[in-house]
Design an enzyme around this catalytic site. Structure first.
Site, short mmCIF file in Angstrom:
data_model
loop_
_atom_site.label_atom_id
_atom_site.label_comp_id
_atom_site.label_asym_id
_atom_site.label_seq_id
_atom_site.Cartn_x
_atom_site.Cartn_y
_atom_site.Cartn_z
N ASP A 113 0.87 -1.17 0.00
CA ASP A 113 0.00 0.00 0.00
C ASP A 113 0.91 1.23 0.00
OD1 ASP A 113 -1.71 2.09 0.70
OD2 ASP A 113 -2.92 0.84 2.00
N SER A 114 0.48 2.30 -0.64
CA SER A 114 1.33 3.49 -0.76
C SER A 114 1.52 4.24 0.55
CB SER A 114 0.73 4.45 -1.78
OG SER A 114 -0.46 5.05 -1.26
N PHE A 117 -3.67 5.97 2.64
CA PHE A 117 -4.83 5.83 3.52
C PHE A 117 -4.43 6.06 4.97
CE2 PHE A 117 -7.62 3.33 6.26
CZ PHE A 117 -8.86 3.85 5.90
N ASP A 167 -2.11 8.46 -3.14
CA ASP A 167 -3.40 9.08 -3.47
C ASP A 167 -3.97 9.78 -2.25
OD1 ASP A 167 -3.78 6.60 -2.15
OD2 ASP A 167 -5.85 6.51 -2.83
N GLN A 209 -10.23 7.27 -7.26
CA GLN A 209 -10.96 7.86 -6.13
C GLN A 209 -12.29 8.42 -6.64
OE1 GLN A 209 -10.56 7.64 -2.97
NE2 GLN A 209 -8.48 6.83 -2.77
N GLY A 236 -10.62 4.32 -1.22
CA GLY A 236 -11.61 5.16 -0.56
C GLY A 236 -12.95 4.51 -0.32
N CYS A 326 -9.94 -27.12 7.73
CA CYS A 326 -8.66 -26.53 8.12
C CYS A 326 -8.09 -27.26 9.34
CB CYS A 326 -8.82 -25.03 8.43
SG CYS A 326 -9.52 -24.63 10.05
#
Length: 395
Positions: A113-114, A117, A167, A209, A236, A326
């Site tokens: 992730d940049s 957020f 962003d 966005q 977003g 599982c």
């Protein structure tokens, strides 16, 4: 986007391979009763079958799980966070240690992730300008600045397979004019990210966005597509809006985003949200929900969510989910898991997380099989019927 290959349709099967700068996306099949897609995404560190859910390893670890256990539950790719790794231990340190894969002992793909957020979630601790964002660390209050160029440089130092553009994530609710200016800033930043990106073995995705306004979402999508990226994401969402609005935003963009590349919805994670994202034609998803909920005693099953803390499970010898195969469901009872949780044992977080991640990743495996068989629309109906939930209806 540059591409090679040919296209040939046979019933719902579409043989279409697209070669991108640092990855290859192959669109294998399309469901005849929905917009769902079956695909394959090849990165520097391996192949990913889509649709896929990406467990979140914010600080270079998926909480309570070892990398080997992540492989065992079916993880093909994980997400790490630029903001957190920039602050601690620092991207330069990670680079000196050989990059994120070597640092955390994970040899499969990673998406970063940049950090946008997280920065915008700081509220009064940050200040947005054309150049970037100045903010104070949530750890020690120290001042920092991240621009599109800095975000790209951090992600290149980390060495993820897929990097995200920096962003601005507008709040919800927000005035129309603010959201429009925000998406235009995101577009300018996306262009700067692409110009700054140099690492040839790393793909770069653009982010759409536009808040909760369908026309602004479409405008943002067109602008980001015009710049041209290896893949496209919706950012977003899941920021407080009603679920129906979220689904409307998915639908608003699904027919605009390029068919010949991966599509990603960031930060949505309830099982029904994944189903609706797939239904709208998206391929990649991430969220902390399965891991965070596990640590709080909320477990996902084929018929809905249960709270393992509840007294009703005190003497329950059954598995979390009778339909689940599982490791946890094969070996431990609800009564034992309740005991571990109430005793605040570390093993509670580990076993609960194991189960929840297996549930999510197995659900996506079932989704892929349904698309391959041309029956995802029916699978979606059965999904809601098992949970006694109404299917979302789109006009």
């Amino acid at each position: 986007m540059p591409q090679t290959g040919s296209c040939a349709d046979t019933n719902n099967y579409v043989v279409r391979e697209v070669r991108l700068s640092a990855l290859t996306f192959e669109l294998i099949a399309k469901d005849p009763g929905s917009q769902a897609r079956l695909g394959s995404l090849t990165t520097t560190h391996g192949k990913i079958e889509t649709p896929i859910f990406m467990p979140v390893g914010t600080q270079a670890t998926v909480k309570a799980m070892t990398p080997e256990e992540l492989v065992e539950v079916g993880s093909q790719i994980i997400l790490a966070n630029t903001y957190h790794l920039y602050l601690r231990p620092g991207h330069d340190l990670v680079a000196r240690m050989g990059g994120l894969h070597r640092f955390m002992h994970w040899d499969r793909p990673i998406l970063t992730d940049s950090g946008g957020f997280q920065v915008f979630s700081l509220g009064e601790l940050r200040k947005i300008s054309e150049e970037g964002v100045q903010f104070r660390s949530h750890i020690d209050g120290s001042k920092h600045f991240i621009s599109p160029e800095v975000s790209v440089a951090i992600q290149e130092a980390l060495g993820s397979d897929i990097a995200m553009c920096f962003d601005e994530c507008p709040p919800y609710p927000a005035e129309y004019d603010y959201v429009k200016k925000s998406l235009e800033l995101t577009t300018r930043w996306a262009r700067r990210c692409k110009e700054a990106h140099r690492r040839p073995d790393q793909a770069l995705f653009g982010i759409v966005q536009g808040g909760m306004h369908p026309e602004l979402r479409r405008e943002s999508a067109r602008q980001i597509i015009d710049i041209g990226f290896d893949g496209y994401a919706l950012g977003g969402l899941s920021v407080g809006e009603e679920r129906e609005i979220m689904y409307d935003m998915m639908q608003a963009c699904s027919d605009i985003l390029p068919e010949n590349g991966p599509r990603y919805i960031m930060g949505i994670g309830a099982p029904e949200d994944l189903i609706e994202g797939v239904n709208a034609g998206f391929d990649m998803f991430d969220c902390v929900m399965p891991t965070r909920n596990a640590r709080n005693g909320a477990l996902f099953t084929s018929t809905g969510r249960i709270n393992i803390k509840a007294a009703i499970y005190a003497e329950d010898e059954g598995a979390i989910d009778a339909a689940c195969d599982c490791y946890v469901c094969r070996n431990y009872s609800r009564a034992y898991l309740r005991h571990l949780y109430r005793s605040q044992e570390i093993l509670a977080s580990r076993l609960n997380t194991w189960h929840n991640l297996h549930f999510y990743l197995n659900l996506m495996g079932e989704v892929r099989r349904a698309i391959a068989q041309g029956r995802f629309a029916q699978f979606r109906k059965e999904f809601y019927a098992k949970r006694a939930m109404a299917e979302p209806v789109f006009g």
